[in-house]
Scaffold this motif. Structure first.
Motif, PDB file in Angstrom:
ATOM      1  N   TRP A   1      43.711  37.968  38.064  1.00  0.00           N
ATOM      2  CA  TRP A   1      44.603  37.870  36.910  1.00  0.00           C
ATOM      3  C   TRP A   1      45.250  39.215  36.603  1.00  0.00           C
ATOM      4  O   TRP A   1      46.450  39.298  36.350  1.00  0.00           O
ATOM      5  CB  TRP A   1      43.820  37.355  35.711  1.00  0.00           C
ATOM      6  N   SER A   2      44.461  40.289  36.644  1.00  0.00           N
ATOM      7  CA  SER A   2      45.000  41.614  36.325  1.00  0.00           C
ATOM      8  C   SER A   2      46.069  42.032  37.321  1.00  0.00           C
ATOM      9  O   SER A   2      47.061  42.679  36.950  1.00  0.00           O
ATOM     10  CB  SER A   2      43.872  42.648  36.298  1.00  0.00           C
TER      11      SER A   2
ATOM     12  N   ARG B   1      50.084  42.814  36.587  1.00  0.00           N
ATOM     13  CA  ARG B   1      50.764  44.041  37.009  1.00  0.00           C
ATOM     14  C   ARG B   1      52.057  43.714  37.759  1.00  0.00           C
ATOM     15  O   ARG B   1      53.101  44.333  37.518  1.00  0.00           O
ATOM     16  CB  ARG B   1      49.836  44.875  37.893  1.00  0.00           C
TER      17      ARG B   1
END
Length: 627
Positions: free
Chosen positions: A289-290, A294
């Protein structure tokens, strides 16, 4: 001769002064590079008039690719109906090459994994492979690197499919072979698309462990990992321009796609759209998810840099793995919706031979695909950000809009929307259709609250009376704006390009915000809509003879309070000066600029600052064209 009456004399002197004002140079400190051109200088769309759609081998197989895997996924595109929706591009990535033959510099294919490439006599050719894809109604893409060596040779050292042989034989990238390889890819083999990576400019520096351990020839890095301020941007751009020129020479008839992959480095925001059809804006995406956030963030504020034939590329879709697998369908739908809204390429990275229906339903969401492929080519504008919720608004053909409400966080969230945020008339009934279900959703007038589950994205088609009844706000038509010139700056440590503001935000020219992502404001007056950009800039607006008048309130943005520079803003139509402001400084009240633009094809909005080194931010508040 009888003297003129005082009133007539005053009018004559006023008119003479006005004419002199228009005829005078913009300012004594005007820069020649900001002179209006009188034309639309953005590259005309040829290939990729809409964002490319299809499949890429990398996220599914990395270098463990072979012909059966590729053709199996290609057949699945056809059999599942995805090809009919537009998923027609089938792209090889790293891992296909065997060596560069030293007798003539020809690239050899690893025929052990691509058996159709074997040619009697020991040669190899991808033409049978490409012809087979074309026969299926699909298009074929190939992968290479702008340097001498590829990414896998630095990062996938345990792969069984690395180039083999001597140091020179393993130099399979384009450097020193641009013309030869591009002719091979397009003129001989018949590919439609090439992705050109940049590890060869980043990972083979003198003294690098990977160079010594593997016997590679060292190469001065033009991209310095973790130190983007050291990028040799002009040299990187020149190398990619060589590729584009070679494509123009060798059978690439304007319908072939150049995908630039410098991961947002080398100031590619400034030149990518003039060289290729798409350019990567971030490091490689991963199924976390991160990482998706980004990649999304690297394009979310770049709406003024995308248009038909020139697309921001946050990397391939990773739907089907990790945080986006069939057990995380909320996250997978959000990933897809955000790529659709931002006019990103839709390249599936999954082994389609075994794709479950739940994932196929996401890729086949026809209404969201239509949002992505809308012929106007507008990228959604990030119009509101409150807590963990972001609101994106995209202009569609036929007077419609697409709206996405995105909850980035892991907790439920609520967001209240207003007609003004949607750029609709304050008293206009707002009609919504859910683009996931295809069903009408409850409408509203004025404002409405929406609940969002963790990591959920709701997407709607929006209809309603426009805020500008007889025209359009410039921030509604980003694809018709070309950031022709703006100051350059060293990028921050994360590699994203743009000036760093007081709150740490970065960005180039922005729709509805300053480049620092602060609200547009000048002299204490806030503007809900408009364009924010650093001074010493020139924006081209494609008016196309459709409008009668341009108007805006202009000034130095309050985000530049510390600047002592003066700025003058001017409007040109087809190269003629139509209106300009007096010199303005931070804190000055904004000034109204109005210009008749009947018949004007290209508007140019020019802001010239007395400070060439540190120009302030300027506001084109409420900028609009009306009929």
């Amino acid at each position: 001769m009888r003297p003129l009456p005082r009133r007539r004399l005053r009018k004559l002197l006023t008119a003479t002064a006005a004419l002199a004002l228009l005829a005078a140079p913009l300012l004594a400190f005007a820069q020649d590079s900001l002179e209006p051109t009188g034309r639309w200088t953005a590259r005309k769309p040829g290939a990729a008039a809409t964002p490319p759609m299809g499949w890429n081998a990398w996220n599914a197989f990395r270098t463990e690719v072979d012909e059966a895997k590729v053709m199996g996924s290609a057949q699945a595109l056809v059999d599942t109906g995805l090809a009919r929706l537009g998923y027609v591009q089938v792209n090889l990535d790293d891992g296909w090459w065997l060596r560069r033959r030293q007798s003539d510099g020809q690239l050899e294919i690893r025929t052990a994994i691509f058996p159709s490439a074997e040619v009697p006599g020991g040669d190899s050719s991808f033409k049978p492979f490409v012809d087979r894809l074309h026969g299926m109604g699909l298009k074929a893409g190939i992968y290479t690197d702008i340097g001498r060596n590829a990414c896998s040779q630095a990062w996938d050292l345990k792969s069984p499919n690395l180039p083999v042989g001597s140091t020179a034989e393993r130099e399979v990238g384009l450097e020193d072979h641009v013309d030869q390889d591009i002719d091979l890819f397009f003129g001989t083999w018949g590919f439609d698309y090439v992705k050109v990576d940049a590890c060869g400019l980043a990972d083979y520096a003198p003294g690098a462990p990977v160079v010594g351990r593997n016997g590679y020839r060292p190469r001065e890095p033009l991209i310095v990992r973790r130190e983007p301020a050291k990028d040799a941007s002009a040299r990187i751009e020149a190398m990619y321009r060589q590729v584009a020129a070679a494509m123009a020479r060798h059978g690439a008839d304007g319908e072939r796609v150049l995908s630039i992959c410098t991961w947002g480095r080398g100031d590619v925001r400034a030149w990518g759209g003039e060289v290729g059809a798409l350019w990567r804006t971030s490091p490689d995406i991963s199924p976390r998810w991160s990482s998706m956030l980004r990649s999304f963030d690297s394009v979310a504020t770049r709406s003024l840099y995308a248009r038909p034939g020139a697309w921001n590329d946050p990397d391939m879709l990773y739907i089907g793995a990790g945080d986006f697998d069939e057990n995380h369908l909320t996250e997978a739908r959000s990933h897809f919706a955000l790529w659709a809204m931002t006019a990103a390429p839709l390249l599936i990275g999954y082994d389609l031979r075994q794709a479950p229906k739940a994932l196929l339903d996401i890729w086949a969401a026809a209404d969201l695909v239509a949002v992505n492929q809308d012929p106007l080519g507008d990228q959604a504008v990030l119009v509101h950000h409150e807590g963990e919720v972001q609101v994106l608004l995209k202009t569609l053909s036929g007077g419609r809009k697409a709206l996405a409400l995105f909850n980035r966080g892991g907790q439920p969230a609520k967001i209240t929307l207003t007609n003004e945020q949607l750029k609709l008339a304050a008293d206009a009934p707002v009609v919504l259709r859910d683009l996931w279900t295809g069903k009408d959703a409850p409408g509203f007038t004025g404002r409405a609250a929406f609940d969002l589950a963790p990591r959920e994205t709701k997407v709607f088609e929006v209809r309603g009376a426009p805020l500008i009844a007889d025209g359009v706000l410039l921030s509604e038509i980003p694809a018709r704006i070309h950031v022709a010139q703006e100051p350059s700056w060293p990028p921050p440590a994360d590699g994203f390009d743009g000036p760093v503001g007081p709150a740490g935000h970065t960005g180039g020219a922005q729709a509805d915000f300053s480049p620092y992502r602060t609200p547009l404001a000048a002299g204490g007056r806030r503007f809900a809509h408009g364009i924010g950009v650093l001074a010493n800039s020139r924006l081209e607006v494609l008016a196309a003879g459709e409008f009668q008048r341009f108007s805006a309130n202009v000034g130095v943005d309050d985000a530049s309070k510390a600047s002592g520079a003066s700025v003058r803003l001017a409007v040109y139509g087809d190269g003629r000066l139509l209106a300009r402001s007096k010199p303005l400084r931070a804190g000055d009240a904004p000034v109204a600029l109005n210009a008749p633009i009947k018949g004007v094809k290209v508007l140019e909005l020019v802001a010239v600052s007395s400070d060439a080194a540190a120009p302030p931010v300027v506001v084109w508040g409420g900028a609009r064209m009306t009929h």
